[in-house]
Enzyme design. Structure first.
Site, mmCIF file in Angstrom:
data_model
loop_
_atom_site.group_PDB
_atom_site.id
_atom_site.type_symbol
_atom_site.label_atom_id
_atom_site.label_comp_id
_atom_site.label_asym_id
_atom_site.label_seq_id
_atom_site.Cartn_x
_atom_site.Cartn_y
_atom_site.Cartn_z
ATOM 1 N N GLU A 51 -26.523 32.711 -9.628
ATOM 2 C CA GLU A 51 -25.482 33.870 -9.640
ATOM 3 C C GLU A 51 -24.341 33.484 -10.310
ATOM 4 O O GLU A 51 -24.037 32.290 -10.529
ATOM 5 C CB GLU A 51 -25.253 34.342 -7.964
ATOM 6 C CG GLU A 51 -26.146 34.784 -7.360
ATOM 7 C CD GLU A 51 -26.241 36.281 -7.349
ATOM 8 O OE1 GLU A 51 -25.438 36.841 -8.044
ATOM 9 O OE2 GLU A 51 -26.929 36.886 -6.743
ATOM 10 N N HIS A 66 -32.467 39.579 -13.250
ATOM 11 C CA HIS A 66 -32.985 40.377 -12.088
ATOM 12 C C HIS A 66 -33.539 41.777 -12.578
ATOM 13 O O HIS A 66 -34.318 42.151 -12.246
ATOM 14 C CB HIS A 66 -31.738 40.283 -11.112
ATOM 15 C CG HIS A 66 -32.193 40.806 -9.890
ATOM 16 N ND1 HIS A 66 -31.455 41.052 -8.676
ATOM 17 C CD2 HIS A 66 -33.340 40.947 -9.366
ATOM 18 C CE1 HIS A 66 -31.897 41.229 -7.848
ATOM 19 N NE2 HIS A 66 -33.356 41.027 -7.863
ATOM 20 N N HIS A 76 -28.452 36.251 -12.307
ATOM 21 C CA HIS A 76 -27.890 37.413 -11.524
ATOM 22 C C HIS A 76 -26.225 37.417 -11.750
ATOM 23 O O HIS A 76 -25.686 36.455 -12.095
ATOM 24 C CB HIS A 76 -27.863 37.408 -10.100
ATOM 25 C CG HIS A 76 -29.207 37.193 -9.485
ATOM 26 N ND1 HIS A 76 -29.894 38.238 -8.996
ATOM 27 C CD2 HIS A 76 -30.122 36.080 -9.469
ATOM 28 C CE1 HIS A 76 -31.156 37.608 -8.638
ATOM 29 N NE2 HIS A 76 -31.305 36.486 -8.714
ATOM 30 N N TYR A 77 -25.742 38.648 -11.619
ATOM 31 C CA TYR A 77 -24.235 38.635 -11.596
ATOM 32 C C TYR A 77 -24.019 38.914 -10.156
ATOM 33 O O TYR A 77 -24.555 39.449 -9.483
ATOM 34 C CB TYR A 77 -23.364 39.434 -12.521
ATOM 35 C CG TYR A 77 -23.744 40.976 -12.518
ATOM 36 C CD1 TYR A 77 -23.932 41.741 -11.318
ATOM 37 C CD2 TYR A 77 -23.979 41.552 -13.685
ATOM 38 C CE1 TYR A 77 -24.298 43.146 -11.378
ATOM 39 C CE2 TYR A 77 -24.564 42.992 -13.487
ATOM 40 C CZ TYR A 77 -24.389 43.622 -12.663
ATOM 41 O OH TYR A 77 -24.809 45.134 -12.710
ATOM 42 N N THR A 78 -22.607 38.519 -9.537
ATOM 43 C CA THR A 78 -22.358 38.738 -8.243
ATOM 44 C C THR A 78 -21.890 40.090 -7.727
ATOM 45 O O THR A 78 -21.625 40.439 -6.552
ATOM 46 C CB THR A 78 -21.444 37.634 -7.749
ATOM 47 O OG1 THR A 78 -20.195 37.684 -8.416
ATOM 48 C CG2 THR A 78 -21.980 36.239 -8.017
ATOM 49 N N ASP A 94 -28.452 43.676 -13.337
ATOM 50 C CA ASP A 94 -27.981 42.561 -13.534
ATOM 51 C C ASP A 94 -28.903 41.718 -14.136
ATOM 52 O O ASP A 94 -30.233 41.684 -13.887
ATOM 53 C CB ASP A 94 -27.492 41.842 -12.362
ATOM 54 C CG ASP A 94 -28.363 41.493 -11.066
ATOM 55 O OD1 ASP A 94 -29.087 42.545 -10.875
ATOM 56 O OD2 ASP A 94 -28.131 40.474 -10.552
#
Length: 269
Positions: A120, A164, A56-58, A174
């Site tokens: 993340e 994701h 994931h990216y935040t 993401d």
């Protein structure tokens, strides 16, 4: 590879509390207790609960990401910071569920929070001007070490190291088009396609029709994606195609089938 040790004070406290609780239980079950406790045997029929590693990216900065992932009803097992020398935070013990994946599917498995480790990465994602924030080289190097360790310890197959957007293509983007899936695959992490085969197939499509919508949907399902069975390139199928392109052909991820996408789809390892 020797397992990494990413231990936070909170995790240490949790482990200590668990050990104390077990010690108290065993003490209470001494010679006069209701049962004896014996852990000298270990069952042969067991394996890790972890089948997937989900990236994931935040979509936030370092401080915001830490706050959101520790103080709200969303979490991840690990967070990779964007510092010059990245910090890898362990926020949830690997044996517990983190709330990171939500509704999704991969090869028909839908309880992804239970069967995965969520990672993340501090990254702003898609910016207001439509561009995407880059990942730093230091973040990716830290991630390679972490992923190799996790995949080895839990026996995660390359095809199950995913984003994701792969498991939830109708609602998630993401880790985005700048995530270096090919770089990771070249380091032995994750799945990639047979590039010479893809080039040959792409050249053949200059003189023959592209696969039909039904064929593409079947190929996407074979690759792990939850895909409609409509027989048309409807919006949902285009979203899945875009997620596939973002992973394997990030230079163009418009959800439209072309010769290069069809060739890559037919050339997956």
């Amino acid at each position: 590879m020797k397992p990494l040790s990413f231990v936070t004070p909170a995790l240490k406290r949790g482990v200590q509390i668990g050990v104390l609780s077990l010690t108290a239980l065993l003490a209470a079950c001494g010679s006069s207790g209701p049962f004896k406790f014996d852990d000298s045997y270990s069952a042969q029929g067991q394996n890790s609960r972890v089948r997937y590693l989900v990236m994931h990216y935040t979509a936030g900065d370092h401080a915001t990401s830490l706050k959101v992932l520790t103080q709200r009803d969303v979490s991840a097992h690990y967070l990779v910071s964007d510092e010059r020398r990245p910090t890898v935070y362990r926020l949830v013990p690997e044996e517990r569920r983190a709330w990171h994946a939500g509704i999704g599917s991969w090869y028909g498995f839908t309880d992804l929070n239970t069967g995965s480790i969520g990672i993340e990465i501090v990254n702003m994602g898609r910016l207001a001007d439509g561009r995407w924030a880059p990942y730093s080289a230091a973040q990716i190097e830290a991630l390679k070490v972490l992923l190799k360790d996790l995949a080895q310890r839990h026996g995660v197959s390359p095809r199950n190291i995913i984003g994701h957007s792969d498991v939830a293509p109708q609602r998630k983007l993401d880790p985005g088009p700048h995530f270096p899936w090919k770089d990771l695959a070249q380091a032995g992490i994750g799945r990639w396609y047979k590039e010479p085969q893809a080039r040959a197939l792409q050249a053949q499509y200059a003189t023959r029709p592209l696969p039909s919508a039904s064929q593409v949907q079947a190929l996407l399902r074979k690759a792990g994606y939850e895909t409609p069975d409509s027989g048309t390139f409807d919006k949902a199928t285009q979203n899945v195609l875009a997620a596939f392109q973002m992973h394997y052909r990030p230079a163009r991820y418009n959800g439209v089938l072309d010769a290069e996408t069809a060739a890559i789809l037919q050339s997956l390892d």
